[in-house]
Design an enzyme around this catalytic site. Structure first.
Site, mmCIF file in Angstrom:
data_model
loop_
_atom_site.group_PDB
_atom_site.id
_atom_site.type_symbol
_atom_site.label_atom_id
_atom_site.label_comp_id
_atom_site.label_asym_id
_atom_site.label_seq_id
_atom_site.Cartn_x
_atom_site.Cartn_y
_atom_site.Cartn_z
ATOM 1 C CG HIS A 316 -2.079 0.917 1.101
ATOM 2 N ND1 HIS A 316 -1.983 2.269 1.307
ATOM 3 C CD2 HIS A 316 -3.359 0.668 0.721
ATOM 4 C CE1 HIS A 316 -3.164 2.817 1.088
ATOM 5 N NE2 HIS A 316 -4.014 1.876 0.711
ATOM 6 C CG ASP A 373 -8.275 -4.130 -2.578
ATOM 7 O OD1 ASP A 373 -9.482 -3.881 -2.542
ATOM 8 O OD2 ASP A 373 -7.419 -3.266 -2.809
HETATM 9 N N1 ACO Z 1 4.127 -7.882 -4.888
HETATM 10 C C1 ACO Z 1 5.471 -7.941 -5.028
HETATM 11 N N2 ACO Z 1 6.288 -6.851 -4.906
HETATM 12 C C2 ACO Z 1 5.693 -5.671 -4.638
HETATM 13 C C3 ACO Z 1 4.297 -5.532 -4.480
HETATM 14 C C4 ACO Z 1 3.497 -6.699 -4.598
HETATM 15 N N3 ACO Z 1 2.179 -6.640 -4.440
HETATM 16 N N4 ACO Z 1 3.998 -4.238 -4.220
HETATM 17 C C5 ACO Z 1 5.163 -3.579 -4.218
HETATM 18 N N5 ACO Z 1 6.191 -4.436 -4.471
HETATM 19 C C6 ACO Z 1 7.620 -4.102 -4.475
HETATM 20 C C7 ACO Z 1 8.024 -3.340 -5.723
HETATM 21 O O1 ACO Z 1 8.433 -4.216 -6.757
HETATM 22 C C8 ACO Z 1 9.139 -2.479 -5.193
HETATM 23 O O2 ACO Z 1 10.280 -3.322 -5.050
HETATM 24 P P1 ACO Z 1 11.799 -2.723 -5.274
HETATM 25 O O3 ACO Z 1 11.977 -1.709 -4.169
HETATM 26 O O4 ACO Z 1 12.683 -3.904 -5.156
HETATM 27 O O5 ACO Z 1 11.763 -2.085 -6.636
HETATM 28 C C9 ACO Z 1 8.690 -2.108 -3.776
HETATM 29 O O6 ACO Z 1 7.850 -3.208 -3.369
HETATM 30 C C10 ACO Z 1 7.915 -0.798 -3.692
HETATM 31 O O7 ACO Z 1 6.837 -0.829 -4.651
HETATM 32 P P2 ACO Z 1 6.153 0.470 -5.287
HETATM 33 O O8 ACO Z 1 5.394 0.065 -6.501
HETATM 34 O O9 ACO Z 1 7.187 1.547 -5.422
HETATM 35 O O10 ACO Z 1 5.153 0.909 -4.123
HETATM 36 P P3 ACO Z 1 3.954 1.933 -4.263
HETATM 37 O O11 ACO Z 1 3.710 2.471 -2.896
HETATM 38 O O12 ACO Z 1 4.180 2.905 -5.354
HETATM 39 O O13 ACO Z 1 2.718 0.998 -4.737
HETATM 40 C C11 ACO Z 1 0.842 -0.455 -4.699
HETATM 41 C C12 ACO Z 1 1.686 0.568 -3.921
HETATM 42 C C13 ACO Z 1 0.429 0.107 -6.063
HETATM 43 C C14 ACO Z 1 -0.427 -0.738 -3.904
HETATM 44 C C15 ACO Z 1 1.680 -1.754 -4.887
HETATM 45 O O14 ACO Z 1 2.077 -2.262 -3.622
HETATM 46 C C16 ACO Z 1 0.924 -2.834 -5.679
HETATM 47 O O15 ACO Z 1 0.956 -2.814 -6.904
HETATM 48 N N6 ACO Z 1 0.243 -3.787 -4.969
HETATM 49 C C17 ACO Z 1 -0.536 -4.821 -5.622
HETATM 50 C C18 ACO Z 1 -1.891 -4.257 -6.060
HETATM 51 C C19 ACO Z 1 -2.815 -4.012 -4.907
HETATM 52 O O16 ACO Z 1 -3.006 -4.833 -4.019
HETATM 53 N N7 ACO Z 1 -3.438 -2.823 -4.928
HETATM 54 C C20 ACO Z 1 -4.447 -2.421 -3.930
HETATM 55 C C21 ACO Z 1 -3.974 -1.257 -3.132
HETATM 56 S S1 ACO Z 1 -5.128 -0.892 -1.850
HETATM 57 C C22 ACO Z 1 -6.362 -0.016 -2.623
HETATM 58 O O17 ACO Z 1 -6.209 0.641 -3.604
HETATM 59 C C23 ACO Z 1 -7.668 -0.110 -1.997
#
Ligand code: ACO
Length: 427
Positions: A316, A373
């Site tokens: 998140h 979620d």
């Molecule tokens: N699975 C595996 N790796 C992940 C995930 C995941 N779900 N989420 C983030 N990471 C990793 C990224 O690859 C990144 O790794 P790195 O530092 O080695 O490059 C690190 O964690 C940070 O990720 P970002 O994308 O920079 O984090 P951000 O805060 O921008 O994104 C988000 C948050 C979009 C929710 C992301 O965690 C994601 O895509 N999650 C899966 C989708 C999801 O569950 N979305 C619902 C969010 S809650 C809502 O909207 C109600």
């Protein structure tokens, strides 16, 4: 006495600039850089708004480090346990919980506004079979703006509250119609005798004529426990401060467009799987994993820096400890395990994914916890709600938040049209 300002130095020229710090009532304060461009001739750069407050708000407070969420100052745990979704709607709109008679009047008004204009019902015929309910829902909310051109005076509380109540009330009917259209089955009209949440479940599930199905053991009634679980899901989704879809709603509001059009834009933004679409993707992913034995291989894929695969329902932008809404749903899920028949293969896969991710260094070091979620997908599946309706259910819960944010934006005399700048890198 220390000054409540911040001084920036341009190390190339030695020039310094001083900016006021605006104190928040909770959480981080903000540096007021509204004159930054005029002062320096430069813009600030913050893709994804990771450090930028775009408005002043008193609706929802989140402390992502502590895992804290409050609506109008009241903790989400208290609201989820002790209050109904309609009380939460009243709270968001009126800044206080309703008295008993106020809740009765509000409930009655919401029940009575749930029907759709006959002309609007015909719109559904224009959509193709198998249309995704989110596409139909977004389009039908835009169409709603063509039926209701009044009650937009932001100086008149009765007017704008009527506009807000109407959309809160009609969204479940639109969502249920979108779903039944996607199956080609007859629509069920709202029933004024039923509560907000039970009415929605009935419009989704009932046999034509509004009757419940006959099954081997008799009529398949909607259980109280199902209504309570869905009502809690609506409460947990009611608002979430300046997230992607709310930012879109405020952005459209800033242009002066109709509030229902702003909400329709929010619905479109919510659909993406990085945002509200994640709940549908969680279950699709668990089904794709297929069996408990395959979980390790998918976790490996999620950790591979050369693979785009992400574990849906984890991570998140704001919560870096845990998502308090996820915690509430996890205990609700445990509580409902028996009553809702949750012990399926899908649940076993979900549990294994959760166990590994919570103990794996990759997820721990990046603060990737299960989000709302992850658990809502599992509970909605147990409520026999199909995947394609998970995000529309998020929409039903969030509509009150979007319209409250719209009202706050319109009432804020300092609000301006949303118009970010850019770092030009072309020819
Ligand atoms: N699975 C595996 N790796 C992940 C995930 C995941 N779900 N989420 C983030 N990471 C990793 C990224 O690859 C990144 O790794 P790195 O530092 O080695 O490059 C690190 O964690 C940070 O990720 P970002 O994308 O920079 O984090 P951000 O805060 O921008 O994104 C988000 C948050 C979009 C929710 C992301 O965690 C994601 O895509 N999650 C899966 C989708 C999801 O569950 N979305 C619902 C969010 S809650 C809502 O909207 C109600």
């Amino acid at each position: 006495m220390p000054k409540n300002t911040i001084t920036l130095t341009n190390n190339a020229t030695g020039e310094t600039y001083e900016y006021n710090i605006l104190q928040a009532t909770r959480g981080p304060s903000v540096v007021d850089i509204r004159s930054f461009f005029a002062d320096t001739g430069m813009f600030t750069y913050d893709p994804g708004f990771t450090s930028t407050a775009a408005c002043e708000s008193s609706i929802t407070f989140i402390d992502g480090k502590k895992g804290e969420l409050r609506y109008r100052g009241i903790a989400i745990e208290d609201l989820a346990k002790n209050h109904s979704y309609l009380e939460v709607c009243f709270l968001l709109l009126n800044k206080r919980l309703p008295a008993k008679d106020e809740l009765r009047d509000f409930d009655l008004e919401i029940r009575h506004r749930a029907y759709l204009h006959n002309g609007l019902q015909k719109l559904f015929d224009a959509f193709p079979d198998n249309a995704h309910p989110m596409a139909t829902l977004s389009a039908s909310v835009t169409a709603l703006a063509s039926f209701y051109k009044e009650h937009l005076d932001i100086e008149n509380e009765d007017e704008y509250l009527e506009m807000a109540h109407r959309i809160i009330s009609k969204i479940p009917t639109l969502a249920a119609f979108a779903y039944r259209h996607s199956l080609g089955i007859p629509y069920i009209q709202p029933d004024v005798d039923l509560s907000f949440t039970k009415n929605f479940l009935t419009m989704m599930r009932a046999y034509p004529g509004g009757k419940m199905h006959l099954c081997a053991s008799g009529h398949e009634h909607i259980k109280d426990v199902e209504v309570r679980a869905l009502d809690t899901i609506f409460t947990l989704h009611a608002d979430h401060e300046q997230n992607a879809s709310t930012t879109v709603v405020r952005g459209v509001a800033s242009t002066g467009a109709h509030p229902y059009v702003a909400i329709s834009s929010g619905i479109s933004a919510l659909w993406g799987r990085a945002h509200g679409g994640a709940n549908e993707s969680v279950i699709a992913q668990l089904e794709h994993i297929g069996s408990v034995e395959n979980v390790e291989a998918f976790i490996k894929k999620a950790k591979d820096p050369n693979d785009d695969f992400r574990l849906m329902g984890f991570g998140h932008r704001v919560y870096k400890n845990f998502d308090p809404r996820a915690k509430i749903l996890k205990s609700l899920q445990d509580e409902l395990r028996e009553e809702l028949n949750l012990d399926s293969e899908l649940m076993a896969i979900a549990r294994k994914v959760e166990d590994i991710a919570l103990s794996d260094e990759y997820f721990i070091s990046r603060n990737l916890y299960p989000n709302i979620d992850f658990y809502s997908g599992v509970i909605l599946t147990a409520l026999k709600i199909p995947k394609s309706m998970f995000t529309p259910i998020f929409v039903i819960g969030r509509t009150v938040g979007w319209i409250t944010q719209w009202i706050e934006f319109k009432k804020d005399k300092t609000s301006k049209i949303a118009r970010p700048r850019q770092l030009y890198a072309g020819e």
